[in-house]
Design a protein around this motif. Structure first.
Motif, PDB file in Angstrom:
ATOM      1  N   PHE A 276       0.851  -1.195   0.000  1.00  0.00           N
ATOM      2  CA  PHE A 276       0.000   0.000   0.000  1.00  0.00           C
ATOM      3  C   PHE A 276       0.884   1.242   0.000  1.00  0.00           C
ATOM      4  CE2 PHE A 276      -2.438   3.327   2.121  1.00  0.00           C
ATOM      5  CZ  PHE A 276      -3.677   3.225   1.512  1.00  0.00           C
ATOM      6  N   TYR A 277       0.539   2.206  -0.870  1.00  0.00           N
ATOM      7  CA  TYR A 277       1.335   3.430  -0.997  1.00  0.00           C
ATOM      8  C   TYR A 277       0.408   4.636  -1.069  1.00  0.00           C
ATOM      9  CZ  TYR A 277       5.025   0.179  -2.462  1.00  0.00           C
ATOM     10  OH  TYR A 277       5.932  -0.852  -2.519  1.00  0.00           O
ATOM     11  N   THR A 278       0.910   5.777  -0.614  1.00  0.00           N
ATOM     12  CA  THR A 278       0.193   7.047  -0.735  1.00  0.00           C
ATOM     13  C   THR A 278       1.123   8.089  -1.339  1.00  0.00           C
ATOM     14  OG1 THR A 278      -1.250   6.597   1.148  1.00  0.00           O
ATOM     15  CG2 THR A 278      -1.007   8.894   0.488  1.00  0.00           C
ATOM     16  N   TYR A 279       0.638   8.753  -2.372  1.00  0.00           N
ATOM     17  CA  TYR A 279       1.360   9.864  -2.996  1.00  0.00           C
ATOM     18  C   TYR A 279       0.556  11.146  -2.813  1.00  0.00           C
ATOM     19  CZ  TYR A 279       4.761   6.928  -5.488  1.00  0.00           C
ATOM     20  OH  TYR A 279       5.787   6.068  -5.799  1.00  0.00           O
ATOM     21  N   GLN A 280       1.270  12.232  -2.612  1.00  0.00           N
ATOM     22  CA  GLN A 280       0.657  13.553  -2.625  1.00  0.00           C
ATOM     23  C   GLN A 280       1.294  14.380  -3.736  1.00  0.00           C
ATOM     24  OE1 GLN A 280       0.855  15.336   1.284  1.00  0.00           O
ATOM     25  NE2 GLN A 280      -0.662  13.917   2.135  1.00  0.00           N
ATOM     26  N   ALA A 281       0.548  15.382  -4.187  1.00  0.00           N
ATOM     27  CA  ALA A 281       1.049  16.203  -5.286  1.00  0.00           C
ATOM     28  C   ALA A 281       0.481  17.606  -5.180  1.00  0.00           C
ATOM     29  CB  ALA A 281       0.673  15.599  -6.635  1.00  0.00           C
ATOM     30  N   LYS A 282       1.270  18.542  -5.661  1.00  0.00           N
ATOM     31  CA  LYS A 282       0.772  19.909  -5.824  1.00  0.00           C
ATOM     32  C   LYS A 282       0.267  20.051  -7.253  1.00  0.00           C
ATOM     33  CE  LYS A 282       2.097  24.787  -5.573  1.00  0.00           C
ATOM     34  NZ  LYS A 282       3.220  25.748  -5.380  1.00  0.00           N
ATOM     35  N   LEU A 283      -1.018  20.401  -7.378  1.00  0.00           N
ATOM     36  CA  LEU A 283      -1.615  20.645  -8.680  1.00  0.00           C
ATOM     37  C   LEU A 283      -1.735  22.153  -8.886  1.00  0.00           C
ATOM     38  CD1 LEU A 283      -4.522  18.025  -8.626  1.00  0.00           C
ATOM     39  CD2 LEU A 283      -2.165  17.705  -9.386  1.00  0.00           C
ATOM     40  N   VAL A 284      -1.338  22.621 -10.046  1.00  0.00           N
ATOM     41  CA  VAL A 284      -1.389  24.061 -10.327  1.00  0.00           C
ATOM     42  C   VAL A 284      -2.152  24.302 -11.630  1.00  0.00           C
ATOM     43  CG1 VAL A 284       0.763  24.547  -9.101  1.00  0.00           C
ATOM     44  CG2 VAL A 284       0.849  23.969 -11.529  1.00  0.00           C
ATOM     45  N   VAL A 305     -11.993  26.536 -20.371  1.00  0.00           N
ATOM     46  CA  VAL A 305     -11.748  25.168 -19.922  1.00  0.00           C
ATOM     47  C   VAL A 305     -10.441  25.170 -19.140  1.00  0.00           C
ATOM     48  CG1 VAL A 305     -11.421  22.772 -20.611  1.00  0.00           C
ATOM     49  CG2 VAL A 305     -12.946  24.246 -21.933  1.00  0.00           C
ATOM     50  N   THR A 306     -10.558  25.020 -17.817  1.00  0.00           N
ATOM     51  CA  THR A 306      -9.386  25.083 -16.940  1.00  0.00           C
ATOM     52  C   THR A 306      -8.672  23.744 -16.911  1.00  0.00           C
ATOM     53  OG1 THR A 306     -10.480  26.742 -15.557  1.00  0.00           O
ATOM     54  CG2 THR A 306      -8.602  25.570 -14.594  1.00  0.00           C
ATOM     55  N   LYS A 307      -7.373  23.790 -17.074  1.00  0.00           N
ATOM     56  CA  LYS A 307      -6.549  22.585 -17.015  1.00  0.00           C
ATOM     57  C   LYS A 307      -5.527  22.733 -15.884  1.00  0.00           C
ATOM     58  CE  LYS A 307      -8.331  20.771 -20.821  1.00  0.00           C
ATOM     59  NZ  LYS A 307      -9.018  19.470 -20.875  1.00  0.00           N
ATOM     60  N   TYR A 308      -5.193  21.589 -15.298  1.00  0.00           N
ATOM     61  CA  TYR A 308      -4.208  21.563 -14.216  1.00  0.00           C
ATOM     62  C   TYR A 308      -2.997  20.734 -14.634  1.00  0.00           C
ATOM     63  CZ  TYR A 308      -7.719  23.596 -11.148  1.00  0.00           C
ATOM     64  OH  TYR A 308      -8.638  24.440 -10.585  1.00  0.00           O
ATOM     65  N   ALA A 309      -1.876  21.045 -13.992  1.00  0.00           N
ATOM     66  CA  ALA A 309      -0.646  20.293 -14.203  1.00  0.00           C
ATOM     67  C   ALA A 309      -0.124  19.849 -12.842  1.00  0.00           C
ATOM     68  CB  ALA A 309       0.395  21.147 -14.918  1.00  0.00           C
ATOM     69  N   VAL A 310       0.648  18.768 -12.846  1.00  0.00           N
ATOM     70  CA  VAL A 310       1.262  18.280 -11.614  1.00  0.00           C
ATOM     71  C   VAL A 310       2.579  19.022 -11.424  1.00  0.00           C
ATOM     72  CG1 VAL A 310       2.171  16.268 -10.402  1.00  0.00           C
ATOM     73  CG2 VAL A 310       0.165  16.038 -11.893  1.00  0.00           C
ATOM     74  N   GLY A 311       2.597  19.917 -10.395  1.00  0.00           N
ATOM     75  CA  GLY A 311       3.822  20.652 -10.128  1.00  0.00           C
ATOM     76  C   GLY A 311       4.922  19.743  -9.624  1.00  0.00           C
ATOM     77  N   SER A 312       4.563  18.833  -8.735  1.00  0.00           N
ATOM     78  CA  SER A 312       5.481  17.833  -8.200  1.00  0.00           C
ATOM     79  C   SER A 312       4.662  16.798  -7.458  1.00  0.00           C
ATOM     80  CB  SER A 312       6.509  18.476  -7.257  1.00  0.00           C
ATOM     81  OG  SER A 312       5.842  19.148  -6.195  1.00  0.00           O
ATOM     82  N   PHE A 313       5.192  15.589  -7.323  1.00  0.00           N
ATOM     83  CA  PHE A 313       4.507  14.603  -6.481  1.00  0.00           C
ATOM     84  C   PHE A 313       5.546  13.797  -5.719  1.00  0.00           C
ATOM     85  CE2 PHE A 313       4.963  12.251 -10.498  1.00  0.00           C
ATOM     86  CZ  PHE A 313       5.335  10.970 -10.085  1.00  0.00           C
ATOM     87  N   TRP A 314       5.136  13.299  -4.549  1.00  0.00           N
ATOM     88  CA  TRP A 314       6.059  12.623  -3.664  1.00  0.00           C
ATOM     89  C   TRP A 314       5.304  11.559  -2.877  1.00  0.00           C
ATOM     90  CZ3 TRP A 314       4.356  17.595  -3.476  1.00  0.00           C
ATOM     91  CH2 TRP A 314       3.517  17.945  -2.413  1.00  0.00           C
TER      92      TRP A 314
END
Length: 325
Positions: A276-284, A305-314
Motif C-alpha cells: 500500500f502506498y500514498t502519494y501527494q502532489a501539488k496541482l497548479v 476550460v481550466t486545465k491543471y498540471a502536476v507541479g510535483s509529487f512525492w
C-alpha cells in the motif's frame, strides 16, 4: 450551414484531453434500438414509465447517469439488456456490474425502481462478459459523434477478432460528454474515459500493452476520481506503467486555494500483493493549457476550460508486504 466541428477545433488548438471524465456514482445502461433523438430519452422506443422515472431521479438529485446503448443486434433480439454499474467505495478498481435480461424495455423502470430501494430482482443474470465498451455514436446530439464516433464503432466491431475482444462487448451509446474528443469511449467496469482513439491506441488500452505514452493523447481520466485528480492519476500511470491498471485506488483533494489555482491532492493505491502506498502532489492551474473554446458543435459561445498540471509529487507513506519462505 454550420461547418464547425468541435472535435476538429479541439485538436487544432491542442487541447489536453485529461481531466474530462465525468464522475458518477451509478451508470444505468438501457438497451434501446436506434434511432435516438437529440435528447435520447425522448426517443421513439423509450417508454413513458422510464421517462417519468428518470425525471424523478433528477428531482431527487441522485448521482445516477442513464444512458441508452445498442449494438447491431438490438433491433432483432427478443429481450432487453439492462446494466447497472455502481461505484465501489473506498479503495476501488472501478464499478460493480449487475446485469438483467428483460422481456422488453417497458420492464426497465420497475427493475430500476426496485434496485434504488434495495430490492433484489429475479431477473438478474450472470454472464462471461468482463468488459463493456461504450462508444458515443449519438450524432443527433452532436455531429462529431456521427462523424468520428460511428465510423470508429464500425471499425472496431468489424475487426473484433483481431482486437482481442473475447468476453468484451462493444456498444453504441448515447451522449456521455466530451464529444469534442470524438471518438470517445467509456471502458466499464473500470469507468475510464478515452478520446481521440484510433485502432492502435484502442488495442493498447484493451490489452494493456504497447507504448503507454499513447495515454498522453487519448486518456480522458478515471471517472471514480474528481477531475483535477485525474491529472495526477495519469502521471502515476506513466510512472508505474501498465501494472497500474491492476491496482485499487482512492483519491481526494486535501487543500485548495480560494481561487482554485493550486491544490494539494492525494492518491493511495494497493497492489495485488497487498502493498500500500500514498502519494501527494501539488496541482497548479496550467495557464498554457487553459483555453477558451466551444464545448460542442452547436455551442453559441466559448467557455473557459481550466486545465491543471502536476507541479510535483512525492510518496508520503508505504506499507510493503513481505512474505517469509
Amino acid at each position: 450551414m454550420n461547418t464547425f466541428f468541435c472535435s476538429d477545433d479541439s485538436r487544432q488548438v491542442g487541447e489536453d484531453v485529461i481531466g474530462s471524465a465525468t464522475n458518477y456514482q451509478t451508470y444505468i445502461l438501457v438497451e434501446c434500438p436506434l434511432p435516438w433523438t437529440s435528447e435520447a430519452l425522448n426517443s421513439k422506443w423509450v417508454p413513458q414509465n422510464l421517462r417519468i422515472l428518470v425525471e424523478e431521479v433528477k428531482r431527487a438529485k441522485l448521482p445516477i447517469r442513464f444512458l441508452l446503448i445498442a449494438n447491431d443486434l438490438s433491433h432483432k433480439v427478443n429481450h432487453t439488456t439492462l446494466l447497472i454499474y455502481q461505484k465501489q467505495e473506498g479503495l476501488s478498481s472501478g464499478y460493480h456490474k449487475q446485469e438483467f435480461q428483460l422481456a422488453n424495455i417497458e420492464q426497465v423502470a420497475g427493475v430500476v425502481q426496485k434496485w434504488i430501494r434495495g430490492i433484489d430482482s429475479n431477473l438478474e443474470v450472470e454472464t462471461s462478459i468482463t468488459r463493456d465498451i461504450l462508444v458515443c455514436t449519438h450524432g443527433s446530439h452532436d455531429k462529431c459523434c456521427a462523424r468520428y464516433g460511428a465510423p470508429f464503432y464500425f471499425q472496431i466491431t468489424a475487426s473484433k477478432a483481431d482486437l482481442c475482444l473475447e468476453n468484451v462487448r462493444i456498444w453504441k451509446s448515447s451522449h456521455f460528454g466530451g464529444h469534442r474528443f470524438a471518438p470517445t469511449v467509456i471502458d466499464l467496469p473500470e469507468g475510464r474515459y478515452y478520446g481521440r482513439l484510433d485502432r492502435d491506441s484502442f488495442r493498447s488500452i484493451l490489452t494493456r500493452t504497447g507504448d503507454i505514452q499513447c495515454l498522453h493523447q487519448v486518456y480522458r481520466g478515471w471517472g471514480i476520481l474528481p477531475a483535477p485528480l485525474q491529472v495526477l492519476e495519469r502521471e502515476l500511470i506513466l510512472y508505474k506503467g501498465w501494472d497500474w491498471f491492476n491496482y485499487k485506488v482512492v483519491g481526494k483533494i486535501l487543500e485548495q486555494s480560494l481561487d482554485n489555482s493550486t491544490m494539494l491532492a492525494e492518491i493511495s493505491f494497493e497492489q495485488p500483493c497487498g502493498s500500500f502506498y500514498t502519494y501527494q502532489a501539488k496541482l497548479v492551474k496550467d495557464e498554457t493549457k487553459t483555453q477558451q473554446l466551444k464545448s460542442s458543435c452547436n455551442a453559441t459561445r466559448e467557455l473557459v476550460v481550466t486545465k491543471y498540471a502536476v507541479g510535483s509529487f512525492w510518496i508520503t507513506s508505504s506499507k510493503v508486504m513481505s512474505y517469509s519462505t
